[in-house]
Design an enzyme around this catalytic site. Structure first.
Site, short mmCIF file in Angstrom:
data_model
loop_
_atom_site.label_atom_id
_atom_site.label_comp_id
_atom_site.label_asym_id
_atom_site.label_seq_id
_atom_site.Cartn_x
_atom_site.Cartn_y
_atom_site.Cartn_z
N VAL A 1 2.49 -4.32 -6.75
CA VAL A 1 1.17 -3.69 -6.79
C VAL A 1 1.00 -2.91 -5.50
O VAL A 1 1.08 -3.46 -4.40
CB VAL A 1 0.04 -4.72 -6.93
CG1 VAL A 1 -1.32 -4.04 -6.85
CG2 VAL A 1 0.17 -5.48 -8.25
N GLU A 2 0.79 -1.60 -5.63
CA GLU A 2 0.60 -0.71 -4.49
C GLU A 2 -0.84 -0.18 -4.51
O GLU A 2 -1.23 0.54 -5.43
CB GLU A 2 1.57 0.48 -4.56
CG GLU A 2 3.03 0.11 -4.42
CD GLU A 2 3.53 0.24 -2.98
OE1 GLU A 2 2.73 0.65 -2.12
OE2 GLU A 2 4.71 -0.06 -2.76
N LEU A 3 -1.62 -0.53 -3.52
CA LEU A 3 -2.97 0.01 -3.36
C LEU A 3 -2.88 1.31 -2.56
O LEU A 3 -2.22 1.35 -1.53
CB LEU A 3 -3.86 -0.98 -2.62
CG LEU A 3 -3.95 -2.38 -3.22
CD1 LEU A 3 -4.64 -3.32 -2.24
CD2 LEU A 3 -4.68 -2.35 -4.55
N MET B 1 0.84 -1.19 0.00
CA MET B 1 0.00 0.00 0.00
C MET B 1 0.87 1.24 0.00
O MET B 1 2.00 1.22 0.49
CB MET B 1 -0.95 0.00 1.20
CG MET B 1 -2.02 -1.08 1.13
SD MET B 1 -3.10 -1.08 2.59
CE MET B 1 -3.93 0.50 2.38
N SER C 1 -0.89 1.76 -7.92
CA SER C 1 0.28 1.94 -8.77
C SER C 1 0.99 0.60 -8.91
O SER C 1 0.93 -0.25 -8.01
CB SER C 1 1.25 2.97 -8.16
OG SER C 1 0.64 4.25 -8.05
#
Length: 350
Positions: A288-290, A213, A228
């Site tokens: 994967v960045e939330l 995140m 992102s």
């Protein structure tokens, strides 16, 4: 026969013939539904909260394993510095290996409930779609890789003796800086990172996706970034083609099927970061960045990661992932500046 199965799997992604979560009335979504509809249907009953404790994770995984009649297999790849099990859930028996890792940073939880939901969808139903998929792939998921950090809602693991680079004295180590493939595993001071590295060497996954995140960011058009992504950027990675194909696959799924606003993450090139390390070792690797949106949008973010996971597994199984033009990765827009007054993570260079 192989072509026929691939066509069925491709159609499944497009039509969304995915099973909803437990408690859903229908056993399988009908033709004409898409993956977004599947994701929405899969939220009718939640197995864990948006910020689950290690105990919640354990209970959910046991429930999934029992409901799956053995299709979801549980284990541990080691123990945290404080002695908690580092939980592994596996599904499928195909030759193509995949590895997902969630919550290396204890205060970045949303990938964990997404993974639990994906494990239910992939492992509990016994339909032609699942059987065809799981003959082709084996998915390993390290669920909540930093349980000590999770119980403290902190980025680091728990190690008061931690010293040196990428450590917070008196607190612990940043797990996601200790995957360096150039360092002998026995010399690695972080048990959580050692365990993931050993799992990689034991299974040699074709794909590794690491779920994190980030803070809150805004694009030039005024829209807020909701996620992102980034492939390996270390100069030690000799070929990023497959990682960039993986990035495009995730970008398409998250934007088109989950409604996310996805940008390119501005990460660094240090080889100890999982995104870089597993690319160096030869996997197609993706971060994967939330974004840390308000709590009332946590479900949207969980669904975004859930869609990412299913689309990755599907694309690997039917081979469509490897037919993507990797040059499309360059068109993923760069992440914009921080949203004014938003809380930010210390995640730069992740």
């Amino acid at each position: 026969m192989r072509t026929k199965v691939a066509a069925i799997l491709t159609a499944t992604l497009l039509t969304g013939s995915l099973l909803a979560s437990p408690g859903t009335a229908r056993a399988q979504l009908t033709a004409g539904d898409d993956l977004l509809a599947a994701a929405r249907a899969g939220t009718s009953e939640r197995l864990v909260s948006s910020r689950p404790s290690p105990a919640e994770v354990q209970r959910a995984l046991v429930k999934i394993a029992r409901a799956s009649d053995g299709r979801v297999r549980l284990g541990a790849i080691g123990r945290s510095n404080e002695g908690r099990p580092l939980r592994l859930a596996s599904v499928g028996h195909g030759p193509l290996r995949l590895l997902f890792v969630t919550q290396q940073h204890g205060d970045e939880p949303l990938g964990t409930p997404a993974a639990i939901r994906a494990l239910w969808t992939l492992g509990v139903p016994d339909t032609p779609w699942q059987r065809a998929l799981l003959k082709r792939v084996t998915l390993d998921v390290v669920v909540q890789a930093n349980p000590d950090g999770a119980v403290r809602n902190q980025r680091y693991n728990h190690d008061p003796s931690a010293t040196g680079d990428y450590a917070e004295p008196g607190v612990g180590y940043d797990i996601n800086r200790f995957h360096n493939p150039l360092t002998p595993i026995a010399d690695n001071p972080v048990p959580e990172s050692r365990a993931i590295l050993r799992l990689w060497h034991a299974t040699r996954p074709r794909i590794v996706v690491d779920y994190h995140m980030q803070g809150r960011y805004v694009q030039p058009d005024g829209r807020e970034t909701t996620a992102s992504i980034l492939w390996p950027t270390s100069p030690l990675v000799t070929d990023t083609t497959t990682s960039r194909q993986l990035a495009v696959r995730n970008y398409d799924a998250m934007t088109k099927l989950a409604g996310a606003n996805v940008t390119r993450y501005p990460g660094g090139d240090y080889e100890g970061i999982a995104r870089n390390a597993y690319g160096i070792l030869g996997s197609a690797s993706l971060l994967v960045e939330l974004s840390e949106l308000p709590e009332d949008q946590a479900e949207f973010q969980i669904r975004t990661a859930y869609v990412s996971m299913l689309a990755t597994v599907q694309g690997a199984a039917d081979g469509s992932l490897w037919r993507i033009d990797p040059a499309r990765a360059d068109t993923i827009p760069a992440r914009g500046p921080s949203l004014p007054s938003a809380t930010t993570h210390t995640e730069d260079a992740a």
